[in-house]
Design a protein around this motif. Structure first.
Motif, PDB file in Angstrom:
ATOM      1  N   ILE A 138       0.874  -1.079   0.121  1.00  0.00           N
ATOM      2  CA  ILE A 138      -0.075  -0.007   0.000  1.00  0.00           C
ATOM      3  C   ILE A 138       0.850   1.267   0.081  1.00  0.00           C
ATOM      4  N   ARG A 139       1.927   1.286   0.877  1.00  0.00           N
ATOM      5  CA  ARG A 139       2.879   2.383   0.837  1.00  0.00           C
ATOM      6  C   ARG A 139       3.435   2.667  -0.472  1.00  0.00           C
ATOM      7  N   GLU A 140       3.845   1.474  -1.164  1.00  0.00           N
ATOM      8  CA  GLU A 140       4.450   1.713  -2.404  1.00  0.00           C
ATOM      9  C   GLU A 140       3.501   2.246  -3.571  1.00  0.00           C
ATOM     10  N   MET A 141       2.339   1.792  -3.330  1.00  0.00           N
ATOM     11  CA  MET A 141       1.193   2.164  -4.205  1.00  0.00           C
ATOM     12  C   MET A 141       0.819   3.464  -4.242  1.00  0.00           C
ATOM     13  N   TYR A 142       0.832   4.200  -2.918  1.00  0.00           N
ATOM     14  CA  TYR A 142       0.663   5.534  -2.903  1.00  0.00           C
ATOM     15  C   TYR A 142       1.857   6.471  -3.195  1.00  0.00           C
ATOM     16  N   ALA A 143       2.866   5.808  -2.989  1.00  0.00           N
ATOM     17  CA  ALA A 143       4.238   6.776  -3.502  1.00  0.00           C
ATOM     18  C   ALA A 143       4.327   6.818  -4.671  1.00  0.00           C
ATOM     19  N   LYS A 144       3.833   5.550  -5.731  1.00  0.00           N
ATOM     20  CA  LYS A 144       3.862   5.750  -7.019  1.00  0.00           C
ATOM     21  C   LYS A 144       2.751   6.665  -7.569  1.00  0.00           C
ATOM     22  N   LYS A 145       1.590   6.665  -7.061  1.00  0.00           N
ATOM     23  CA  LYS A 145       0.842   7.475  -7.447  1.00  0.00           C
ATOM     24  C   LYS A 145       1.030   9.232  -7.504  1.00  0.00           C
ATOM     25  N   MET A 146       1.702   9.494  -6.082  1.00  0.00           N
ATOM     26  CA  MET A 146       2.300  10.721  -5.903  1.00  0.00           C
ATOM     27  C   MET A 146       3.202  11.241  -6.776  1.00  0.00           C
ATOM     28  N   ALA A 147       4.372  10.259  -7.104  1.00  0.00           N
ATOM     29  CA  ALA A 147       5.062  10.634  -8.131  1.00  0.00           C
ATOM     30  C   ALA A 147       4.666  10.742  -9.477  1.00  0.00           C
ATOM     31  N   GLU A 148       3.589   9.770 -10.019  1.00  0.00           N
ATOM     32  CA  GLU A 148       3.093   9.882 -11.153  1.00  0.00           C
ATOM     33  C   GLU A 148       2.463  11.498 -11.578  1.00  0.00           C
ATOM     34  N   GLY A 149       1.664  11.890 -10.082  1.00  0.00           N
ATOM     35  CA  GLY A 149       1.055  12.979 -10.248  1.00  0.00           C
ATOM     36  C   GLY A 149       2.022  14.136 -10.716  1.00  0.00           C
ATOM     37  N   THR A 150       3.144  14.187 -10.003  1.00  0.00           N
ATOM     38  CA  THR A 150       4.040  15.242 -10.082  1.00  0.00           C
ATOM     39  C   THR A 150       4.499  15.246 -11.436  1.00  0.00           C
ATOM     40  N   ARG A 151       4.927  13.919 -12.042  1.00  0.00           N
ATOM     41  CA  ARG A 151       5.454  14.113 -13.394  1.00  0.00           C
ATOM     42  C   ARG A 151       4.596  14.484 -14.470  1.00  0.00           C
ATOM     43  N   LYS A 152       3.117  14.186 -14.205  1.00  0.00           N
ATOM     44  CA  LYS A 152       2.361  14.502 -15.312  1.00  0.00           C
ATOM     45  C   LYS A 152       2.152  16.203 -15.195  1.00  0.00           C
ATOM     46  N   GLY A 153       2.263  16.703 -13.867  1.00  0.00           N
ATOM     47  CA  GLY A 153       2.289  18.142 -13.638  1.00  0.00           C
ATOM     48  C   GLY A 153       3.190  18.897 -14.336  1.00  0.00           C
ATOM     49  N   ASP A 154       4.418  18.265 -14.544  1.00  0.00           N
ATOM     50  CA  ASP A 154       5.482  19.029 -15.374  1.00  0.00           C
ATOM     51  C   ASP A 154       5.420  18.896 -16.997  1.00  0.00           C
ATOM     52  N   ASP A 155       4.327  17.928 -17.553  1.00  0.00           N
ATOM     53  CA  ASP A 155       4.167  18.238 -18.984  1.00  0.00           C
ATOM     54  C   ASP A 155       2.813  18.560 -19.289  1.00  0.00           C
ATOM     55  N   GLU A 185      -4.976  15.646   2.906  1.00  0.00           N
ATOM     56  CA  GLU A 185      -5.491  14.577   1.631  1.00  0.00           C
ATOM     57  C   GLU A 185      -4.950  15.292   0.342  1.00  0.00           C
ATOM     58  N   ASP A 186      -3.978  14.726  -0.422  1.00  0.00           N
ATOM     59  CA  ASP A 186      -3.372  15.213  -1.430  1.00  0.00           C
ATOM     60  C   ASP A 186      -4.466  14.771  -2.726  1.00  0.00           C
ATOM     61  N   TYR A 187      -4.122  15.662  -3.831  1.00  0.00           N
ATOM     62  CA  TYR A 187      -5.058  15.430  -4.952  1.00  0.00           C
ATOM     63  C   TYR A 187      -4.210  15.040  -6.185  1.00  0.00           C
ATOM     64  N   SER A 188      -4.534  14.153  -6.952  1.00  0.00           N
ATOM     65  CA  SER A 188      -3.956  13.819  -8.260  1.00  0.00           C
ATOM     66  C   SER A 188      -4.754  14.434  -9.433  1.00  0.00           C
ATOM     67  N   ALA A 189      -4.278  14.558 -10.770  1.00  0.00           N
ATOM     68  CA  ALA A 189      -5.246  15.157 -11.640  1.00  0.00           C
ATOM     69  C   ALA A 189      -6.265  14.280 -11.598  1.00  0.00           C
ATOM     70  N   ALA A 190      -6.112  13.128 -11.813  1.00  0.00           N
ATOM     71  CA  ALA A 190      -7.438  12.382 -11.777  1.00  0.00           C
ATOM     72  C   ALA A 190      -8.440  12.632 -10.719  1.00  0.00           C
ATOM     73  N   VAL A 205      -6.852  19.472 -16.651  1.00  0.00           N
ATOM     74  CA  VAL A 205      -6.531  19.774 -15.193  1.00  0.00           C
ATOM     75  C   VAL A 205      -4.833  19.879 -15.000  1.00  0.00           C
ATOM     76  N   VAL A 206      -4.581  21.083 -14.564  1.00  0.00           N
ATOM     77  CA  VAL A 206      -2.845  21.580 -14.565  1.00  0.00           C
ATOM     78  C   VAL A 206      -2.539  21.374 -13.220  1.00  0.00           C
ATOM     79  N   ILE A 207      -1.743  20.748 -12.643  1.00  0.00           N
ATOM     80  CA  ILE A 207      -1.144  20.717 -11.323  1.00  0.00           C
ATOM     81  C   ILE A 207      -0.016  21.485 -11.436  1.00  0.00           C
ATOM     82  N   ARG A 208       0.216  22.326 -10.531  1.00  0.00           N
ATOM     83  CA  ARG A 208       1.572  23.090 -10.615  1.00  0.00           C
ATOM     84  C   ARG A 208       2.566  22.022  -9.754  1.00  0.00           C
TER      85      ARG A 208
END
Length: 299
Positions: A138-155, A185-190, A205-208
């Motif tokens: 679960i910890r790895e899954m949430y960390a991966k979601k957070m990382a993917e949300g940040t990468r998508k925000g850059d592009d 609670e953090d928010y991803s683009a999805a 949706v554009v996340i800074r």
């Protein structure tokens, strides 16, 4: 041993554990989490040095109990612990010493069958190991979601321009400025698209990716101006960390006359500070790209 193994995650949420806990529905668990989150959020306890740590424990327990596989593993661990405690409770101190002596002789001889108490201990260890694996997953899954949300925000800047194909001009009144606390609670683009989808179709949706250490922010491009206006009139997001929603460029005729201060123009200096220094420049760069995309469509 992982600390999560020693914690009764039902008790952290104020719920009964054991057989009663296994019967609880997902909705009951979510309701208990929200109630606890409202009173234990760090913002509600500024003088408590352990407030942030306690809030994180609450979130961890909720993540475990809301995941079906992890919850089943935790229920199995609780059952193994209970079986072991019941077995020891049936043995008086003298019999326990006898069983321990017998166990040592059996280990030395490597011939006699394993004592029931040893079987119980092994069962508990196996259940604890499996539960630890689920917690790590679960910890790895949430960390991966957070990382993917940040990468998508850059592009996302260039991708937003594609949504201008629906019209020949960029309509700023369909764009919302959204911000939220980093500690809650953090928010991803999805997740943001899901939240604002209740008010109408979301084009983008554009996340800074960078900004304030305490807050995160995003731009929401709605399909229609009516959907954007509707979103500004409602509380959005999770109860433990609600979203601050402001129109990027509002038409005062579309907003309620009873409370004009609530829908003040976001370009004012005070509101600009809500999403971190330099956010206005960030908005301008995105709007320029959107405008260029719109002009290409016209040509």
């Amino acid at each position: 041993m992982d600390a999560a193994v020693e914690i009764d995650h039902y008790a952290i949420l104020g719920l009964p554990s054991g057989e009663e806990g296994k019967k609880l529905s997902k909705d009951e668990i979510k309701k208990a989490y929200r109630a606890k989150a409202l009173i234990s959020h760090p913002d509600k306890n500024p003088n408590d040095p352990l407030a942030h740590s306690n809030f994180q424990k609450l979130k961890t327990s909720y993540e475990i109990l809301s995941d079906a596989t992890a919850r089943a593993a935790f229920d199995a661990l609780l059952a193994a612990k209970l079986d072991r405690l019941r077995h020891h409770a049936r043995l008086d101190s003298k019999r326990r010493r006898m069983m321990d002596d017998l166990d040592q002789r059996e280990r030395a001889a490597e011939a006699a069958p394993v004592d029931p108490a040893e079987l119980g201990r092994r069962k508990e260890e196996a259940a604890a190991k499996k539960f630890q694996q689920e917690v790590a997953r679960i910890r790895e899954m949430y960390a991966k979601k957070m990382a993917e949300g940040t990468r998508k925000g850059d592009d996302r800047d260039t991708a937003v321009g594609a949504n201008a194909e629906a019209g020949n001009e960029l309509d700023k009144e369909k764009i919302l400025k959204v911000s939220w606390e980093r500690e809650g609670e953090d928010y991803s683009a999805a997740r943001l698209k899901e939240v604002f989808g209740r008010f109408g179709e979301v084009e983008d949706v554009v996340i800074r990716a960078k900004g304030s250490k305490k807050r995160r922010s995003a731009l929401i491009v709605m399909k229609s101006k009516a959907a954007a206006v509707s979103a500004t009139r409602n509380m959005c997001g999770d109860l433990s960390n609600p979203l601050l929603v402001l129109p990027l460029h509002s038409n005062t005729a579309d907003l309620p006359s009873a409370s004009p201060a609530k829908y003040a123009e976001p370009e004012t200096p005070n509101l600009g500070n809500l999403v971190g220094a330099g956010y206005q420049a960030y908005e301008d760069s995105i709007l320029k790209k959107l405008q260029k995309a719109a002009e290409k469509q016209k040509s």
